[in-house]
Design a protein around this motif. Structure first.
Motif, short mmCIF file in Angstrom:
data_model
loop_
_atom_site.label_atom_id
_atom_site.label_comp_id
_atom_site.label_asym_id
_atom_site.label_seq_id
_atom_site.Cartn_x
_atom_site.Cartn_y
_atom_site.Cartn_z
N MET A 60 23.13 117.66 42.86
CA MET A 60 22.01 118.72 43.00
C MET A 60 20.84 118.09 42.78
SD MET A 60 21.59 122.02 40.39
CE MET A 60 22.02 123.50 41.33
N LYS A 61 19.59 118.36 43.43
CA LYS A 61 18.33 117.91 43.33
C LYS A 61 17.54 118.66 42.39
CE LYS A 61 18.02 115.69 47.92
NZ LYS A 61 18.15 114.51 47.16
N ILE A 62 16.60 118.01 41.62
CA ILE A 62 15.65 118.63 40.66
C ILE A 62 14.71 119.54 41.47
CG2 ILE A 62 13.83 118.39 39.06
CD1 ILE A 62 15.14 115.58 38.45
N THR A 63 14.76 120.67 41.23
CA THR A 63 13.88 121.79 41.87
C THR A 63 13.73 122.64 40.61
OG1 THR A 63 15.68 122.95 42.47
CG2 THR A 63 14.99 121.71 44.24
N GLU A 64 12.55 123.65 41.17
CA GLU A 64 12.24 124.85 40.25
C GLU A 64 13.45 125.44 39.86
OE1 GLU A 64 8.80 126.86 38.67
OE2 GLU A 64 8.85 125.26 40.06
N LEU A 87 17.46 113.77 30.84
CA LEU A 87 17.02 112.47 31.02
C LEU A 87 17.22 111.46 29.82
CD1 LEU A 87 13.38 113.20 32.05
CD2 LEU A 87 15.40 112.93 33.76
N THR A 88 17.34 110.29 30.11
CA THR A 88 17.40 109.18 29.31
C THR A 88 16.34 108.46 29.83
OG1 THR A 88 18.99 107.77 30.54
CG2 THR A 88 19.72 109.27 28.66
N TYR A 89 15.29 107.85 28.86
CA TYR A 89 14.38 106.94 29.18
C TYR A 89 13.93 106.19 28.12
CZ TYR A 89 11.39 110.81 26.90
OH TYR A 89 11.17 111.67 25.88
N GLU A 90 12.73 105.37 28.45
CA GLU A 90 11.91 104.73 27.34
C GLU A 90 10.41 104.95 27.76
OE1 GLU A 90 10.82 100.23 25.39
OE2 GLU A 90 12.01 100.43 27.16
N LEU A 91 9.78 105.49 26.96
CA LEU A 91 8.31 105.74 27.10
C LEU A 91 7.65 104.63 26.33
CD1 LEU A 91 5.70 107.56 27.75
CD2 LEU A 91 6.52 108.73 25.67
N ALA A 146 10.58 115.48 40.86
CA ALA A 146 11.12 116.58 41.76
C ALA A 146 11.80 115.88 43.03
CB ALA A 146 9.89 117.41 42.50
N GLY A 147 12.90 116.53 43.21
CA GLY A 147 13.65 116.07 44.52
C GLY A 147 14.77 114.95 44.12
N LYS A 148 14.60 114.39 42.83
CA LYS A 148 15.54 113.44 42.35
C LYS A 148 16.97 114.09 42.03
CE LYS A 148 12.32 109.88 41.06
NZ LYS A 148 12.28 109.37 42.18
N SER A 149 17.89 113.25 41.96
CA SER A 149 19.32 114.05 41.74
C SER A 149 19.85 113.17 40.65
CB SER A 149 20.25 113.46 43.06
OG SER A 149 19.81 114.02 44.10
N GLN A 150 20.96 113.84 39.92
CA GLN A 150 21.64 113.00 38.86
C GLN A 150 22.05 111.59 39.15
OE1 GLN A 150 24.71 115.54 37.01
NE2 GLN A 150 25.92 113.63 36.74
N GLY A 151 21.78 110.74 38.16
CA GLY A 151 22.34 109.42 38.70
C GLY A 151 21.18 108.70 39.27
N ASN A 163 16.75 107.22 33.61
CA ASN A 163 17.78 107.81 34.38
C ASN A 163 17.91 109.12 34.43
OD1 ASN A 163 20.02 106.90 36.06
ND2 ASN A 163 21.21 108.18 34.74
N ILE A 164 18.06 109.89 35.40
CA ILE A 164 18.67 111.15 35.66
C ILE A 164 19.92 111.51 35.12
CG2 ILE A 164 18.55 113.47 36.88
CD1 ILE A 164 15.93 112.12 37.64
#
Length: 175
Positions: A1-5, A11-15, A58-63, A149-150
């Motif tokens: 599934m893609k990121i949409t509304e 998310l995991t991330y470093e800011l 937007a539009g990115k997917s899991q992984g 990463n998503i």
């Protein structure tokens, strides 16, 4: 599934943040890490995140991995001097739930606005009878560097859509 509304995104991330002051850019330094033990979840399209942040996901997917920089103007903007105010220390008494330890310079005070919503203010300076507080977002004035990463993308539940936030283990309420 893609990121949409109306999808729930984990998310995991470093800011990292940096400043571009007087043409001399600072090296980005890490201010937050969200790992697989504590991922960040939000309802896409209904968050208080900067719109550009959501646009770049937007539009990115899991992984999928992501890496981008939000310039200050697309993040939380510049410091608003009207949000820096002096308030009497008496407003922050033990009776109101504050301790002397909480009133030290550099601390963030947990507060509520007039509608009962949580907010915070950073103590900039102890002025004796008053304290100088900054109600700006803590990331105002910085360029934001995200790398991550998503972890999850799923459809939001009817309750999540109605309430405008994520529920369950990774959200505000347990289901």
């Amino acid at each position: 599934m893609k990121i949409t509304e109306n999808t729930v995104v984990g998310l995991t991330y470093e800011l990292k943040v940096s400043k571009d002051a007087d043409e001399i850019e600072s090296a980005p330094f890490s201010v937050e890490i969200r790992d697989s033990e504590d991922p960040f979840y939000f309802l896409f399209g209904a968050s208080d995140l900067p719109p550009k942040f959501e646009e770049l996901l937007a539009g990115k997917s899991q992984g999928e991995e992501f890496s981008f920089v939000l310039p200050m103007a697309d993040a939380y903007g510049e410091v608003d001097e009207d949000l820096i105010v002096n308030l009497p220390k008496t407003q922050f008494s033990d009776e109101n739930g504050f301790t002397g330890e909480m009133l030290k310079e550099g601390n963030f005070l947990p507060l509520m606005d007039e509608n009962g919503y949580p907010m915070q203010a950073k103590i900039l300076k102890d002025l004796g009878e008053e304290i100088l507080l900054d109600f700006n977002h803590p990331l105002v004035g910085f360029d934001l560097h995200f790398e991550g990463n998503i972890e999850e993308v799923r459809e939001a539940t009817k309750d999540e859509l109605a309430h405008g936030h994520v529920h369950g283990v990774h959200g505000e309420h347990d289901e």
